[in-house]
Design a protein around this motif. Structure first.
Motif, PDB file in Angstrom:
ATOM      1  N   GLN A 127       0.841  -1.204   0.000  1.00 53.50           N
ATOM      2  CA  GLN A 127       0.000   0.000   0.000  1.00 53.50           C
ATOM      3  C   GLN A 127       0.870   1.245   0.000  1.00 53.50           C
ATOM      4  O   GLN A 127       1.909   1.302   0.667  1.00 53.50           O
ATOM      5  CB  GLN A 127      -0.920   0.004   1.232  1.00 53.50           C
ATOM      6  CG  GLN A 127      -1.836   1.213   1.320  1.00 53.50           C
ATOM      7  CD  GLN A 127      -2.840   1.093   2.458  1.00 53.50           C
ATOM      8  OE1 GLN A 127      -3.451   0.033   2.666  1.00 53.50           O
ATOM      9  NE2 GLN A 127      -3.015   2.159   3.206  1.00 53.50           N
ATOM     10  N   SER A 128       0.439   2.246  -0.762  1.00 51.33           N
ATOM     11  CA  SER A 128       1.128   3.527  -0.806  1.00 51.33           C
ATOM     12  C   SER A 128       0.088   4.621  -1.026  1.00 51.33           C
ATOM     13  O   SER A 128      -1.107   4.329  -1.172  1.00 51.33           O
ATOM     14  CB  SER A 128       2.179   3.534  -1.922  1.00 51.33           C
ATOM     15  OG  SER A 128       2.929   4.727  -1.881  1.00 51.33           O
ATOM     16  N   ALA A 129       0.528   5.867  -1.039  1.00 53.53           N
ATOM     17  CA  ALA A 129      -0.404   6.995  -1.148  1.00 53.53           C
ATOM     18  C   ALA A 129       0.083   7.994  -2.190  1.00 53.53           C
ATOM     19  O   ALA A 129       1.290   8.150  -2.422  1.00 53.53           O
ATOM     20  CB  ALA A 129      -0.581   7.690   0.197  1.00 53.53           C
ATOM     21  N   ILE A 130      -0.873   8.669  -2.820  1.00 58.89           N
ATOM     22  CA  ILE A 130      -0.604   9.735  -3.775  1.00 58.89           C
ATOM     23  C   ILE A 130      -1.349  10.976  -3.286  1.00 58.89           C
ATOM     24  O   ILE A 130      -2.557  10.926  -3.021  1.00 58.89           O
ATOM     25  CB  ILE A 130      -1.080   9.360  -5.190  1.00 58.89           C
ATOM     26  CG1 ILE A 130      -0.376   8.087  -5.667  1.00 58.89           C
ATOM     27  CG2 ILE A 130      -0.830  10.498  -6.167  1.00 58.89           C
ATOM     28  CD1 ILE A 130      -0.940   7.548  -6.961  1.00 58.89           C
ATOM     29  N   GLU A 131      -0.647  12.076  -3.161  1.00 56.83           N
ATOM     30  CA  GLU A 131      -1.241  13.318  -2.670  1.00 56.83           C
ATOM     31  C   GLU A 131      -1.745  14.148  -3.849  1.00 56.83           C
ATOM     32  O   GLU A 131      -0.987  14.458  -4.763  1.00 56.83           O
ATOM     33  CB  GLU A 131      -0.209  14.103  -1.866  1.00 56.83           C
ATOM     34  CG  GLU A 131      -0.775  15.349  -1.201  1.00 56.83           C
ATOM     35  CD  GLU A 131       0.280  16.127  -0.438  1.00 56.83           C
ATOM     36  OE1 GLU A 131      -0.001  16.581   0.672  1.00 56.83           O
ATOM     37  OE2 GLU A 131       1.399  16.283  -0.980  1.00 56.83           O
ATOM     38  N   VAL A 132      -3.030  14.485  -3.816  1.00 60.95           N
ATOM     39  CA  VAL A 132      -3.639  15.323  -4.846  1.00 60.95           C
ATOM     40  C   VAL A 132      -4.075  16.630  -4.181  1.00 60.95           C
ATOM     41  O   VAL A 132      -4.923  16.618  -3.282  1.00 60.95           O
ATOM     42  CB  VAL A 132      -4.844  14.617  -5.503  1.00 60.95           C
ATOM     43  CG1 VAL A 132      -5.499  15.538  -6.529  1.00 60.95           C
ATOM     44  CG2 VAL A 132      -4.398  13.322  -6.174  1.00 60.95           C
TER      45      VAL A 132
END
Length: 254
Positions: A206-211
């Motif tokens: 799991q990872s995250a992308i900041e928008v």
């Protein structure tokens, strides 16, 4: 003579779980996206490899599923009916949390590589990505309401299912491309990768992308939410100026 109590033996240390025989090593082409006034969508590449501690099994097929999920939010789904010649809302269903964006890419047909039990536990498929209903249900059958929400968001490009969207090379390397629409919601987007073999979940990542909004778009958004009175005055002044400019141009043309 008093005898000393025996010193209790130290508690055994908890056993360290054995590493998975196959592990995901992954990365993203970018971990942040800036939304500007000219933003018309973006593309994200999710790639990785399978790290093995033992030879690869020959009798079980490898499968990879990648999901990209936007911020969750409550949604109310309403049904309209014609009453006395007027269309009115006659029933509604509230969903406690539905992803603003949700895309799934798989290396094969979902019904062949993903067991229902794993889907229920991990909430991988699009229908299961929506969380529990909010409040008591006022209708006997909620399925038509959730199906309507899925259809609407699929037409808007916010919910996508791409069978074969994950490309696996030599049963080791994999990649998935996601085309993000222009109507993204600001927030943190969660990407998940599931490694399955023979219908069993072997590992997950799991990872995250900041928008985030940036530039003028960010300034206006912050002003509207943190200084609503000033934002209202600026909007009024802009409207007055636009009206005056239009009248001046009209007089000049005449």
């Amino acid at each position: 003579m008093a005898q000393e109590a025996p010193t209790p033996a130290p508690a055994p240390a908890p056993a360290t779980p054995a590493p998975a025989p196959e592990q995901i090593v992954a990365g993203l082409s970018r971990d942040n996206i800036g939304i500007t006034t000219s933003f018309d969508g973006s593309q994200i590449l999710i790639y990785g490899a399978v790290k093995r501690e033992a030879p690869e099994p020959d009798d079980e097929k490898l499968a990879v599923i990648v999901t990209l999920e936007g911020p969750l939010g409550p949604v109310t789904i309403r049904r309209k009916s014609r009453e006395f010649g007027i269309w009115v809302n006659t029933a509604s269903v509230g969903v406690a949390a539905a992803p603003s964006y949700y895309a799934v890419a798989t290396s094969g047909p979902m019904d062949e590589i993903l067991p229902p039990r794993v889907d229920t536990q991990q909430r991988i498929s699009i229908p299961l990505a929506m969380r529990a209903f909010s409040g008591p249900l006022e209708v006997e059958d909620s399925k038509p309401f959730t199906e309507a929400l899925l259809r609407i968001r699929e037409r808007q490009g916010l919910y996508e299912m791409e069978t074969g969207g994950v490309h696996i090379v030599d049963n080791t390397l994999f990649r998935a491309d996601f085309d993000l629409p222009a109507n993204l919601t600001e927030g943190d987007y969660k990407t998940r990768i599931f490694l399955l073999r023979g219908g069993k979940l072997v590992d997950q990542y799991q990872s995250a992308i900041e928008v985030r909004k940036v530039g003028l778009e960010r300034w206006l958004y912050t002003l509207a939410h943190q200084q609503a009175a000033l934002y209202g005055l600026l909007s009024l002044a802009l409207a007055v100026f636009a009206g005056w400019a239009a009248a001046a141009i009209f007089r000049f043309v005449r």
